[in-house]
Structures are given as C-alpha cells and as structure tokens.
Design an enzyme around this catalytic site. Sequence first.
Site, PDB file in Angstrom:
ATOM      1  N   CYS A  92       7.868   1.525   0.379  1.00 49.43           N
ATOM      2  CA  CYS A  92       7.799   0.148  -0.109  1.00 49.43           C
ATOM      3  C   CYS A  92       8.815  -0.111  -1.211  1.00 49.43           C
ATOM      4  CB  CYS A  92       6.384  -0.127  -0.617  1.00 49.43           C
ATOM      5  SG  CYS A  92       6.149  -1.760  -1.325  1.00 49.43           S
TER       6      CYS A  92
ATOM      7  N   CYS B 235       1.358  -1.236  -3.685  1.00 56.12           N
ATOM      8  CA  CYS B 235       2.379  -2.264  -3.850  1.00 56.12           C
ATOM      9  C   CYS B 235       1.843  -3.629  -3.437  1.00 56.12           C
ATOM     10  CB  CYS B 235       3.616  -1.911  -3.027  1.00 56.12           C
ATOM     11  SG  CYS B 235       4.995  -3.038  -3.237  1.00 56.12           S
TER      12      CYS B 235
END
Length: 404
Positions: free
Chosen positions: A216, A120
């Site tokens: 995330c 991410c």
Amino acid sequence: MLPRPAGRTVASNPRRIIQPVKRERIVIGLSGGVDSAVGAWLLKQQGHEVVGLFMKNWEGDDDDAYCSANVDFVDAAAVADVIGIEIEHVNFAAEYRERVFAEFLREYRAGRTPNPDVLCNAEIKFKAFLDHALRLGAEAIATGHYARVREQAGRFQLLKGLDPLKDQSYFLHRLTQAQLSRTRFPVGELPKTEVRRLAAEIGLPNAQKKDSTGICFIGERPFREFLNRWLQHEPGPIRDERGRTLGRHVGLSFYTLGQRQGLGIGGVKERGAARGGAEHAPWYVAGKDLQRNVLQVVQGHDHAALLSRALRADDCSWVAGAPPAAGRHAAKSRYRQADAACAFVPQRDGSFRLEFDAPQWAVTPGQSAVLYDGEVCLGGGVIQAAEPWATDAAVSEAREPVGK
C-alpha cells in the site's frame, strides 16, 4: 438514505446521464488506476458534484525506479481532465509513517507478518482522507474498492463486491459506522471486465493500465530489498522438523509462514523420501524460533504443520460497533482465500477464537482474520496464534545439532 449504488444504473451507453436520488458533493480518491477513474465517471453520471483527490503517502526515495507516484499523479490528472472534474494533490506522508508504516515495522520486528493495506484503509484512506474531504465541504468520499455499503434501519453494512475475483471487503473490515455512512464504492457492483470495458468506451487514458500489486502506497519494490533498509537482520540456520540444518536464512523478518520461494534449499531432499514419496516436494516455512533465530521448514504443501484447526485473534474491530454473538459463521484468514466455515467464539478480554470445520493452510500471525455472514463483512481482528490441525503432527521444536 444512501444513493442507489452506481453499478446498477450504468447503461451500455456511457454517455447516458443518470440522475441520483440525492445530489452530493463527493471527493473521490483518484489513484491513477482504472478502478477509481471509472468510479469518478460513474458518480458524475449520477449527477453528483465530484472532486478528485490524489494522495501522496510516501516520501524519501521518489527517484527510486520503483516509485510510481509521479506517474500515477499524471495519470490521475489526465483522467480528471477527460471526465471534467477538479483534482487536488494532498500529502499524507507524515500520517502514513506515523499511523501505518511504524506499526508495519513493529510487527515485522516481532516476527509477525502484518497486512499494511488493512491499516492503511482504516487510518489513511478512510480517516485522514475523510477528514480532509469534510474540510473541503464534501458530504461523502468514494474510492475504487470492490465492495458495497448497504443501509438498513439507520445502520450501515459492509458488503462484498459482486465480482468474487476482486472483492476487497477483507481489506476494509476495520471501517466504522461513521466511516461507512460517508463512503461510496461506485464500482462495487461491477465485474472488473465491465470496468475495463467502460474505461475504454469512455476513452480514459489509463483504460489499459496494469493493476498495482505492491505494498500500500510504497509501490512495486522488491520486498526483501525494501525491508533491508529498515530492519536489522541476523542470519541463522534453516532447520527441518528433525533438527537438521538445511541452509541459512538472511533474517527471520524476511520470511512468512507458507513461503516457498527464496529459501535457497530447493535441492535438499527429505531423508526416507523413497518411503514417503516426498523426495521432490518443495520446502515451506512452517515457523520461526525467535529466541534461537531458527527458521523452521517442512516439505510438502499439505504437511500437517502447515494446517490449523483454530486461531486466536485480538485488536478487534467490528463494523456494527460490537462483536456478533457466538455461533456459526464463515471467515478468511488471508486475502483471496475462500470463505471457511467456522465457529466464532468471543472471549471475555475482547479477543476471539475461530474453530474451523476443515484445515486452514498457513494461518499467519499478523494477518487479519475476517468474519462474514453471507455477503456481509462483520469485522475481524489480527491473528495472534494458530492451533495445529493434528496436535501430534505439529512441527517439532528444531533441535540443536548433535554435539552442541
């Protein structure tokens, strides 16, 4: 030359205005949390032109009890109002699904345990976000990560955050020279306690907000419940190193090496415990047999099957653009692990081996092995396999029950 790191210029009086070496237009990712909020304030105190950007990266179940995006945006907007900066709301959900979540699912289906925060950061926070910020006329971006950037002779180094309990360089090890050259980490030289203190003194509305610990951008959902929506699962046997069936698992994708909780076999005792003293020792996941759909377990945290002497990693990324030379370094094979002394051995195919001085616990394929030279994060790769510390003590292959 990068501006002087914000952490070194903060006085005890938060109303003191600090002039930067060079005034820049900086877009900072405001997550709604306290770290990015204080980071935005620090940058403005330095005299930068600061713009906040809230990233929405997940869609489809916003009404879910565990989705906090709406609350987080309200908190981020309130912070921007107190600090006196503009804030933009941008949707990166399509990029997240394509670049991060799809790979996340592929890894789980292959029996590995990926780290979505690493991907991410590389694909969303420091790529899609950076590209968007540049379109807004930004000269740099900033986040609330506990890490630092140092420029030396025109090259950029990624350094650990000075708070050893909050250092996040592990998650940032895939950042490139181009990304680091435009990245600022305003809280990287501050301890978390000081960030909290500043937030309260400034009067930020999220000064006491709890830190997020979820996946995330996916939030604090129960992990197994979340994976159930996306992965097929086939129950199968849980077996010990002697081949005994101790229970049933709900699907191999839902377990990771070293896992203790959620096995459902806590009451099963090891045969011969009176001799080995392991009668009440907990059980841990030690392996997965994908072909036979068997979850392999051992008893005791320090069982030899959970200890590794070496690992192999590929899909490598190096901060300097090339791997370091073979030699002595330190490495982490999981977040929050102490640096472990090791020998770094690059391979001709671009992968590498790490050979450790001391046993490493539950080295897990799919996680990142990250290399360090002191406080400098050099980069790393994705763990593909580990070698047992004592080859004759590895988990023996789970045998089929007698008569089968």
